[in-house]
Enzyme design. Sequence first.
Site, PDB file in Angstrom:
ATOM      1  N   HIS A   1      15.175  21.236  33.299  1.00  0.00           N
ATOM      2  CA  HIS A   1      15.378  20.675  31.961  1.00  0.00           C
ATOM      3  C   HIS A   1      15.003  21.718  30.912  1.00  0.00           C
ATOM      4  CE1 HIS A   1      15.874  17.715  28.876  1.00  0.00           C
ATOM      5  NE2 HIS A   1      14.598  17.749  28.516  1.00  0.00           N
TER       6      HIS A   1
ATOM      7  N   CYS B   1      21.353  19.310  28.180  1.00  0.00           N
ATOM      8  CA  CYS B   1      20.036  19.668  27.652  1.00  0.00           C
ATOM      9  C   CYS B   1      20.011  21.095  27.122  1.00  0.00           C
ATOM     10  CB  CYS B   1      18.971  19.474  28.720  1.00  0.00           C
ATOM     11  SG  CYS B   1      19.259  20.438  30.225  1.00  0.00           S
TER      12      CYS B   1
END
EC number: 3.4.19.12
Length: 694
Positions: free
Chosen positions: A169, A91
């Site tokens: 994230h 990510c």
Amino acid sequence: MNKGWLELESDPGLFTLLVEDFGVKGVQVEEIYDLSKPIEGPVYGFIFLFKWSEERRSRRKVGPSMEESFVVDEDIVNDMFFAQQLIPNSCATHALLSVLLNCPQISLGSTLTRLKYFTRGMGPESKGWAIGNVPEIARAHNSHARPEPRHLPEKQTGISSVRTAEAFHFVSYVTTNDRLFELDGLKPYPIDHGPWGEKEDWTEKFRRVISERIGNATGGENGHDIRFNLMAVVADRRQQYETKLNTLKTNRQIVLEALQQVGGVNTKKSIQYAEVSHVCLHPPKFVPCSDDCAIWDALRYSSALRCSLIQHGCEHPSIPRSDGSTLVSWPSCVTSVNIVVSGHLKYVLLCFSIILDHKLEKLVPARLDPIKVNEPHLTSLIPSAFGRESHHKSKASSTVTSSSAAASSSAAGTDGVQPAEMKPDEFLHPDASRRVGFLEMPWRSDEARPLSIHTGYSKIPSPAPSNESTDTASEIGSAFNSPVRSANRSALQTIPEGSITKQEGDTKTDANIITVCLKRSLSGEGGGPPAKRLHIGDPDMALQRLGSGDSVEGDPMALQGGSGTGDAQQDQHALQAGGARPNMAHAFAPKDLLALLKNVETEIQICEQHLKDEIEKRKKYKVDDCRRTHNYDDFIRTFLRMLAEQGQLSKLVDQHVLVRRRQGVSVGRLHKQRKPDRRRKRARVSDKYRRKKQ
């Protein structure tokens, strides 16, 4: 290749080095600590880190309204670079690539350029697989990750299983087609946050969006322990400071050359610039005829102006005139007259720089108009046409008396303005020059803008003017590009200009005069920052002479190529109407050049220090990256082997175990010896016995 991606930490140094490994130039990543503070320089995008599990719960509580802002149009989605995250732990690279590949101003390098062209028109899923199939990206990603331990550590009782299941994230925020988008690789489509206001930057829109998002997340039940991190992808500070430093050094060289030229002329003509030694309104014995100098004509405004005549003692030769008469002697040194508006912001209204040789041929006044001409107390001070008209007015009076009151009364009779009387002592006081002072000009804080030298009075094209910029050199940040031409003019914000006027009736050519002017060209909306040009007219460098019939009014540097009309005529009409021209120049004295040189030197020192800090910061990034990525297993294994060979390992292990046992026993004893608990028990028992007896 897709199974070996490691987790990356949210560190600006790590992302900056990762950008370099991708082959991207001129970009770095900075961490944002305060959303209210503006970011210096251009911002290409933002990278936001959050705790993914808690974020998902908080959004679920808010409602499914976020799904309404998904962009499902394939043409829009495929036109931008949006890739789904199909590889675990990727990510961070996805968020960084989403910013880099959606900004056309960034130099991507060969690897990312090839990826961008290869994935053009593909869907988000295909782009996600393409990222995983580029070995250069995978190697760069893992090269900055902390190595995973070969053996899993024993289960620790102090860590809950719920906490270990939480994950962080990365998402990115970019602009495309004047709209703010959120690119999350775990979402099927980009999220459109809409356009921003007409008079605001897109970062203001992002600030509102991210503040609302953080507020929604922290409003949950367990929102107090959510940790966020925000980073901005910006231009490389090192390149910005290097560009600014080169501009400052060029400006310093220009000022030094100007001082050398002024010094060379002064050496030939025995002209000396020194400190103020004497101040007087009319020097005794050395008063020129009124038709030869427009300075004395300006003294008719003495009711509202303060005049300081800076004079240096030299020999006073007689100067022959063209009509056979003899001009009253003047000193053969530089004499400058500064006429300043009393109490008006520190702007010079009129400034004359007169350079006299042992044979005076011409006196050239340089006019500086006020900064704001729409004020009533200033428009009354400006003559309708200073050049030719002032000469006729000065010629009408046969001589100039040594009384300032007479000069002011003649001015009142000419212009119809009745000035208030001023005491002569106010002008003749030796400290008058200190009260008037060498006022700080508004251009002295802009030393970091480009300067250029033009020698001669030829027609030199200059960029069109526009609004004035008051940013200092240290506040400019990353805007160091050249000025852009703009036809926009500002009637309210103008700056003074130096003009050289040749008076009628003088059949002689101009004397060898060196005029140093600072020309500011201003850009309009959407243009580049203002730039400066240092104009130097030097007789030794092919200075064009003005003929007997020529008359140059206004700024000769501002005359465009061609017929010389147009803007120049419009500016002259505006000047006659009591206005000031928007594109103007400043007259420089050697003292001003020295002050400018000092300011440039100061800016150079500040810029060099900032550049040094950025270089040290980049070195620190590399040191931290080496500490993060280095595998210490071999070193630890070798060190333990050396201790075992020397017989020290067993002793250290036994000592360590013994210390742990002692700490455990002491803790147990402390728990058993609780005096407050015993007192409470005794008190409870005594209460029970009392109740039974009763």
